[in-house]
Design a protein around this motif. Structure first.
Motif, mmCIF file in Angstrom:
data_model
loop_
_atom_site.group_PDB
_atom_site.id
_atom_site.type_symbol
_atom_site.label_atom_id
_atom_site.label_comp_id
_atom_site.label_asym_id
_atom_site.label_seq_id
_atom_site.Cartn_x
_atom_site.Cartn_y
_atom_site.Cartn_z
ATOM 1 N N ASN A 77 0.803 -1.221 0.000
ATOM 2 C CA ASN A 77 0.000 0.000 0.000
ATOM 3 C C ASN A 77 0.836 1.271 0.000
ATOM 4 N N PHE A 78 2.130 1.159 0.236
ATOM 5 C CA PHE A 78 3.000 2.326 0.245
ATOM 6 C C PHE A 78 3.551 2.641 -1.145
ATOM 7 N N ILE A 79 3.283 1.750 -2.100
ATOM 8 C CA ILE A 79 3.677 1.978 -3.484
ATOM 9 C C ILE A 79 2.533 2.734 -4.160
ATOM 10 N N ASP A 80 2.883 3.684 -5.005
ATOM 11 C CA ASP A 80 1.882 4.494 -5.699
ATOM 12 C C ASP A 80 0.842 3.587 -6.366
ATOM 13 N N PRO A 81 -0.449 3.832 -6.099
ATOM 14 C CA PRO A 81 -1.501 2.987 -6.670
ATOM 15 C C PRO A 81 -1.425 2.855 -8.197
ATOM 16 N N LYS A 82 -1.046 3.936 -8.870
ATOM 17 C CA LYS A 82 -0.907 3.873 -10.333
ATOM 18 C C LYS A 82 0.206 2.914 -10.734
ATOM 19 N N GLU A 83 1.290 2.929 -9.978
ATOM 20 C CA GLU A 83 2.426 2.028 -10.241
ATOM 21 C C GLU A 83 2.041 0.581 -9.949
ATOM 22 N N ARG A 84 1.317 0.363 -8.859
ATOM 23 C CA ARG A 84 0.858 -1.004 -8.520
ATOM 24 C C ARG A 84 -0.038 -1.563 -9.614
ATOM 25 N N GLU A 85 -0.883 -0.694 -10.149
ATOM 26 C CA GLU A 85 -1.796 -1.134 -11.200
ATOM 27 C C GLU A 85 -1.046 -1.415 -12.505
ATOM 28 N N ALA A 86 -0.086 -0.570 -12.826
ATOM 29 C CA ALA A 86 0.675 -0.726 -14.066
ATOM 30 C C ALA A 86 1.632 -1.918 -14.010
#
Length: 138
Positions: free
Chosen positions: A49-58
């Motif tokens: 959860n500390f990783i940018d949500p956009k990055e997690r999704e990509a």
């Protein structure tokens, strides 16, 4: 009156700018402490959860790779000298993490080179470098 008003407005603007910097610094401290707590307790799903949500999704982390994290217990999380500023909206931090394999009880240390970036839109610090590499590869 005008001579007094202009310096007063300038001082107020500088003070507000300082408040924003202090708030961002406090948010960084809170974020780093919360992330360290997640990792110390071995909650790598929570650490995601500390990783940018956009990055997690990509770039989602495969389930098999996430399962590898469950093979280890964290015995130590050492931030060393703490975060080092790398520009206005980025900090770097080197963390030593001791891991114990739950199957073999062997301990080893990984070095996690963290990069944290402040997102001005969401007003959050995000881990840009991803979860620690526990694969054992140099």
């Amino acid at each position: 009156m005008r001579r007094v008003l202009i310096p007063l407005v300038m001082v107020s603007m500088l003070a507000l700018g300082g408040c924003a910097t202090d708030k961002r610094k406090d948010d960084l401290t809170t974020t780093l402490n919360a992330y360290a707590s997640e990792v110390r307790w071995g909650d790598f799903n929570g650490a995601l959860n500390f990783i940018d949500p956009k990055e997690r999704e990509a770039h989602p982390i495969p389930a098999l790779e996430m399962a590898r994290y469950q093979q280890y217990k964290v015995s130590e999380y050492d931030e060393g000298n703490g975060p080092t500023p790398n520009g206005e909206f980025e900090v770097k931090q080197v963390v030593k993490i001791n891991l114990v394999n739950v199957h073999t009880q062997q301990e080893r240390t990984v070095t996690d080179h963290q990069t944290w970036r402040y997102n001005q839109e969401s007003k959050h610090w995000y881990l840009e470098s991803g979860l620690p590499d526990i694969s054992g590869n140099p």
